[in-house]
Motif scaffolding. Structure first.
Motif, PDB file in Angstrom:
ATOM      1  N   PHE B 297       0.851  -1.195   0.000  1.00 34.35           N
ATOM      2  CA  PHE B 297       0.000   0.000   0.000  1.00 34.35           C
ATOM      3  C   PHE B 297       0.882   1.238   0.000  1.00 34.35           C
ATOM      4  CE2 PHE B 297      -2.579  -3.399   1.712  1.00 34.35           C
ATOM      5  CZ  PHE B 297      -3.801  -3.209   1.071  1.00 34.35           C
ATOM      6  N   SER B 304      -2.480  -7.926   2.245  1.00 40.57           N
ATOM      7  CA  SER B 304      -3.733  -7.420   1.668  1.00 40.57           C
ATOM      8  C   SER B 304      -4.953  -8.116   2.227  1.00 40.57           C
ATOM      9  CB  SER B 304      -3.718  -7.601   0.146  1.00 40.57           C
ATOM     10  OG  SER B 304      -2.742  -6.768  -0.421  1.00 40.57           O
ATOM     11  N   SER B 305      -4.736  -9.120   3.050  1.00 42.44           N
ATOM     12  CA  SER B 305      -5.890  -9.891   3.521  1.00 42.44           C
ATOM     13  C   SER B 305      -5.767 -10.245   4.997  1.00 42.44           C
ATOM     14  CB  SER B 305      -5.994 -11.181   2.707  1.00 42.44           C
ATOM     15  OG  SER B 305      -7.006 -12.007   3.233  1.00 42.44           O
ATOM     16  N   TYR B 315      -1.058  -6.667  -7.094  1.00 40.10           N
ATOM     17  CA  TYR B 315      -1.960  -5.522  -7.318  1.00 40.10           C
ATOM     18  C   TYR B 315      -3.294  -5.642  -6.584  1.00 40.10           C
ATOM     19  CZ  TYR B 315       1.447  -4.618 -10.997  1.00 40.10           C
ATOM     20  OH  TYR B 315       2.615  -4.397 -11.689  1.00 40.10           O
ATOM     21  N   ASP B 316      -3.433  -6.626  -5.742  1.00 33.24           N
ATOM     22  CA  ASP B 316      -4.651  -6.726  -4.929  1.00 33.24           C
ATOM     23  C   ASP B 316      -4.434  -5.897  -3.673  1.00 33.24           C
ATOM     24  OD1 ASP B 316      -7.080  -7.541  -3.784  1.00 33.24           O
ATOM     25  OD2 ASP B 316      -6.087  -9.199  -2.757  1.00 33.24           O
ATOM     26  N   LEU B 317      -4.844  -4.656  -3.708  1.00 30.65           N
ATOM     27  CA  LEU B 317      -4.571  -3.720  -2.616  1.00 30.65           C
ATOM     28  C   LEU B 317      -5.856  -2.972  -2.243  1.00 30.65           C
ATOM     29  CD1 LEU B 317      -1.177  -2.502  -4.116  1.00 30.65           C
ATOM     30  CD2 LEU B 317      -1.432  -3.751  -1.963  1.00 30.65           C
ATOM     31  N   PRO B 318      -6.799  -3.697  -1.636  1.00 28.04           N
ATOM     32  CA  PRO B 318      -8.088  -3.072  -1.322  1.00 28.04           C
ATOM     33  C   PRO B 318      -7.956  -2.139  -0.111  1.00 28.04           C
ATOM     34  CG  PRO B 318      -8.046  -5.327  -0.524  1.00 28.04           C
ATOM     35  CD  PRO B 318      -6.748  -5.115  -1.243  1.00 28.04           C
ATOM     36  N   ASP B 320     -10.146  -0.658   1.764  1.00 29.36           N
ATOM     37  CA  ASP B 320     -11.052  -0.821   2.907  1.00 29.36           C
ATOM     38  C   ASP B 320     -10.857  -2.142   3.629  1.00 29.36           C
ATOM     39  OD1 ASP B 320     -12.009  -2.377   0.859  1.00 29.36           O
ATOM     40  OD2 ASP B 320     -14.058  -1.618   0.932  1.00 29.36           O
ATOM     41  N   ARG B 321     -10.139  -3.059   3.009  1.00 30.03           N
ATOM     42  CA  ARG B 321      -9.873  -4.344   3.658  1.00 30.03           C
ATOM     43  C   ARG B 321      -8.380  -4.621   3.712  1.00 30.03           C
ATOM     44  NH1 ARG B 321     -12.334  -7.725  -0.096  1.00 30.03           N
ATOM     45  NH2 ARG B 321     -12.312  -5.814  -1.329  1.00 30.03           N
ATOM     46  N   ARG B 535      -6.645  -2.126  -9.126  1.00 28.72           N
ATOM     47  CA  ARG B 535      -8.044  -1.799  -9.424  1.00 28.72           C
ATOM     48  C   ARG B 535      -8.675  -0.893  -8.392  1.00 28.72           C
ATOM     49  NH1 ARG B 535      -6.742  -6.368 -11.839  1.00 28.72           N
ATOM     50  NH2 ARG B 535      -7.894  -7.060 -13.680  1.00 28.72           N
TER      51      ARG B 535
END
Lengths: 639, 639
Positions: B297, B304-305, B315-318, B320-321, B535
């Protein structure tokens, strides 16, 4: 309160190319496939054990119960779908199979009327000790619905009689009288089934029992607490999961398991109509507003969280973690259809068609063989398939599910679409949905026929023809969908000014045989925005044309769909092309996407965008994942 | 391979207003607060049982072990923080408390050197039977680190001796020799601690054991499988969770539990340096690139989880989570700092300061009393607090945690920031971080002092002064941060052209006493974009000024932060205002937001935007949630 009458297959013939094709798919593919599954002879799917459980319960086989505690509901929903199918398309083989099922149900039923294979086979001493979790009443509800559909299709009473005995037995167990359980089901379903049974049999006891279940729900002291204490169950139970947190009339927001909520609200709407219960109808209206204005995906999907398959909070509508269970949208259609009969308003019709053309139809593949239980509005398989918090979202349809509620639910709905198109009362007829069809009803003491011709949902021109013996004065009410931006009505070629009230344009006149109505709604590709409180959709639009929501897929548009930005100048084109997606239309529209990547820097100062112009292809959302698996996106960024 | 030397408190004095204030906070508030918690006398927090467990292990109290299996690590990290604090700020009371802890550790240690209160008290027969899950080696590692810090601060050997006995004991249990376990810890930590112990003691056995643990990891047949079989544990274990899926040199991407990964990679960097192991360094570089270019981030948060507290996919960088555990970012700093010593490159320094000024500092409240374990980049409490898949994200800092790894980890890092600023070798000195401080090192056979003056991180002007007896020729390498868009270097007032290589500007000359360097980096508010494959950040920017990432909060900007859109015309203003956030700066910038809501329609055709101009206020991300709780957002939509 309106008291409109819905129409069934005796009054409506559906002959369009959209829904009839799907009803045919159900008839020719889904019902036989499910039959093989229920009989454990389908090689593509794990054994269901449903028929086997019934045979064991009937004492005709030895063995253990297998499957979910609510496994009986699968055969019930199959029977219901078969009933609807037989009603419009007689089929001796199918009727014979259904008769076998009915006979088996009769043999499995206990002398006192009890019928639930789980408890008959596995835990006879635990009957009615946990109606919160164990689905006895839920299965009974589905069996009743299945039996009614079969009775209405064939006139054969046996199934109906079995279910009356079951309902009578349940009446001896539940109710306000001393010695009976003051309970109600954890999973609602029997409530709406009992109203149906009352309507078919005229036996008021069934209506009263339904009314008891609905009104007892959520009262203090809470039955589920009492029941849990009795069995020394100290687990922490969320009463809202089953809409049992407060009495139904006091519920302000849609809470808990979405399918349960829909079945409850459907029963509430039924009871409001049968009992002239205005305050129950008000509760329905309040919950309707909450669901459809704050907790519904644009596809008509409901249930924002996989956890408890439930509603969450207002405006929490995450596209990539939508639960949007197919069954929940089906329940929403059930509810909407019931609301329409008492509270005629285009909103109900709008939501009904939103769910039908989008979040429900997406649940079944175009070949009828694969299903989505969960209907997300965004998937990118590399992440969706890896994140633990997205594990309920599948990026390809499945053959069958351990909890196989959705496939038979889709089957029973698609077999009975004709029932949702029209209603009538002494004032005239209401057209809720548009599809080539014919409605026949009694008006002014004669049989009137209204035939409808259209290419809906791809064309907004609807032609209606009235056929009758004698001229008669009555209303023809036409739903003007929320998506339409103007509608013109002509009678016999001349524009008439219509009064649009609550979403329905009423044409009132003295009709003569052969009178023609043309309803013309401009159907263009729209960019739809969400309420600004829907955080997931900030800065985004969905493409919708008529009632159909579109999406983009990787197979047409490459990877990284979230990189795509619609141009401000919006000039969509709508196409049909032979060989494309079995004849479905698609939309092309100009967009931007990033220039091919120069480097892999993760974070960098914003620079003058290097972007390239592109044309993207959008397809009906319901048809996604019928070609190659890949990314899918409904909500698109826009300049 | 560089062989730079880091500097400790004997060589560096930190006297800035930013980090020194935080070190003081740790000294005056955090260490005493944690001491009370460890002794179960802090009323604001649940009992920790840590000291109590030690007393029971020492036979001085009766009772059961309480807390996590790794509870001993809390006292170890406290001792380490106390050591760093004492090194720069002697304190008799604190030293006495630490001595008591050391004495207690000695009494709790078993005659053979074994030391882990969980096993001593609760399951003595299960020692070394499940090093995958039970953290014996992890606790040993932290105890070793704590003892070394305390030894270095006070010169007292007792703690060090205890830990050498423990390490020696472990050497008898693990290793390639026949009869020893061919294992390695489930949670890495001891590997880097053993390298430290080798450096302090010169005992090569510790380096060898560390090297054994690192190189044995992930080999086939897999030790964790063998170990699980031996105890008949058939649970399904994800080997990647512990980076044990393949040998470390073959690992291409950062997998599994993020803290574990960081501690492993740190040890790998240490071993590469000590053993001139180029291929191990290559593995580090490869993993570094994956973490920092695809899985980090913008705050320097990683993981990320929440599931397994782990990395997911590229690239999975949510936002809010985000898990972005405070400890993981601390581990990232450990690793970056180690990489700098062998592979001098500004990337490591950039990431180090990114984590320090953002994702780590956010983990502790400005009063030092409350902590974030998880550091999201977006919260909207109404949803965050209700969604099951966001339950690990807290919208306010907590006093303490059942698994209290983060608070003492923050304390030990903030007490030792001075160690991260400089490195040196025979060529000269490297300045990695900017902060008022003084470095003293031996160069060309004399003691040289470099003093640094700046208002970093709020000002990009850095003044350095060289003090020495005799002129001498050497390099002063200054890190030019990735965020800077131009840097000017002056020596004694005259601009010098510097060669910037790998992110460092080298000023090479014959230095004389009193020579002054001025480094001027333009520090303006930047809009930072993410790689287009992220995304979650499509169409969004983050505000960053210098190394500090900013965010917006509800308390300044009202609700529905995702509705805000930065104007294309970007004219941010940077302010300080007395009384605002304890003197922290803030940014104001023009933006749009939706006009006040007229209706509650959920979906409607896109119309001409009704929007209003507004000025939004952004604060340093690390300072969020120090006033009222509410929404927070880092990534903002932009026109």
């Amino acid at each position: 309160m309106y008291k409109l009458n819905a129409m069934d297959e005796k009054q409506v013939t559906l002959n369009d190319s959209f829904w009839s094709e799907r009803a045919k798919l159900v008839r020719e593919t889904v019902i036989p496939y499910q039959w093989r599954i229920l009989n454990d002879i389908e090689l593509d799917a794990p054994p269901s054990f449903t028929i086997r459980n019934l045979k064991i319960a009937a004492g005709e086989m030895h063995g253990e119960f297998n499957g979910m505690v609510f496994q009986d509901s699968d055969i019930a929903k199959w029977l219901e779908a078969a009933g609807y199918s037989l009603a419009v398309h007689p089929d001796k083989d199918l009727e014979r199979m259904a008769d076998e099922v009915v006979d088996l149900l009769e043999r499995a039923q206990e002398p006192d009327g009890y019928l639930d294979t789980y408890f008959i086979v596995k835990e006879p001493h635990k009957k009615w000790t946990n109606v919160r979790d164990w689905h006895e009443l839920y299965c009974a509800g589905h069996l009743i619905e299945g039996a009614i559909a079969y009775f209405e299709a064939t006139g054969k009473r046996k199934a109906l009689d079995i279910m009356c005995r079951l309902a009578d037995h349940i009446s001896t167990k539940f109710g306000p009288e001393p010695g009976k359980l003051k309970g109600y089901p954890g999973h609602e379903e029997i409530e709406l089934a009992l109203v149906k049974l009352y309507r078919v049999t005229g036996n008021r006891a069934y209506l009263d029992l339904s009314n008891y279940f609905v009104n007892e729900r959520g009262n203090q002291p809470n039955f589920f607490r009492i029941e849990a204490e009795a069995r020394q169950d100290e687990s922490n139970y969320n009463l809202a999961y089953s809409q049992a947190h407060v009495p139904v009339r006091e519920q302000q927001t849609a809470e808990g398991h979405a399918v349960r909520a829909m079945y409850l609200y459907s029963a509430m709407a039924d009871l409001a109509k049968e009992l002239n219960d205005e305050s129950l109808l008000d509760a329905c209206r309040r919950l309707w507003s909450n669901v459809t204005q704050k907790r519904m995906f644009i596809t008509g999907g409901i249930g924002s969280s996989a956890h408890e398959e439930a509603f969450t909070v207002d405006y929490d509508l995450p596209n990539d973690r939508a639960y949007a269970e197919t069954c929940a949208s089906i329940g929403l259609v059930f509810w909407a259809h019931r609301m329409l009969q008492t509270d005629l308003n285009g909103d109900y019709g709008d939501v009904m068609e939103r769910a039908l053309y989008n979040g429900i139809l997406s649940g079944i593949s175009m070949d009828g063989k694969k299903y989505f239980y969960v209907n997300p509005l965004e998937v990118w398989p590399t992440t969706t398939n890896h994140r633990h918090d997205m594990q309920s979202v599948k990026t390809t349809r499945q053959s069958w599910f351990g909890c196989a509620c959705c496939p038979p639910n889709v089957a029973r709905l698609l077999s009975s679409i004709h029932r949702y198109i029209y209603s009538y009362d002494s004032e005239g007829i209401c057209v809720h949905l548009y599809a080539n069809s014919e409605a026949r009803w009694k008006q002014s003491e004669q049989l009137i026929t209204l035939s409808q011709q259209s290419e809906y949902p791809w064309d907004g021109r609807i032609n209606l023809t009235v056929q009758m013996h004698e001229p008669a004065e009555f209303d023809i009410k036409l739903r003007i969908p929320g998506w339409s931006e103007g509608a013109t009505t002509r009678v016999n070629g001349k524009i008439v000014s219509t009064h649009i009230e609550s979403g329905y344009a009423t044409v009132h006149r003295r009709w003569e045989d052969g009178d023609q109505i043309e309803l013309l709604m401009s159907m263009r590709v729209q960019r739809v925005k969400a309420n600004k409180d829907v955080r997931a959709n900030a800065g985004k639009v969905a493409l919708q044309r008529g009632p159909v929501v579109f999406c983009i897929e990787e197979v047409d548009n490459g990877t990284n769909l979230s990189d795509i930005v619609l141009k401000r100048q919006f000039e969509p084109e709508f196409h049909f092309r032979e060989g494309f997606l079995e004849g479905l239309p698609y939309i092309t529209v100009q967009a931007w996407r990033s220039a091919p990547k120069k480097d892999e820097i993760l974070y960098s100062p914003l620079s003058v965008d290097e972007r390239v112009s592109t044309v993207i292809t959008a397809i009906p959302y319901f048809s996604w994942c019928n070609r190659e698996p890949g990314e899918m996106l409904v909500w698109l960024r826009t300049e």
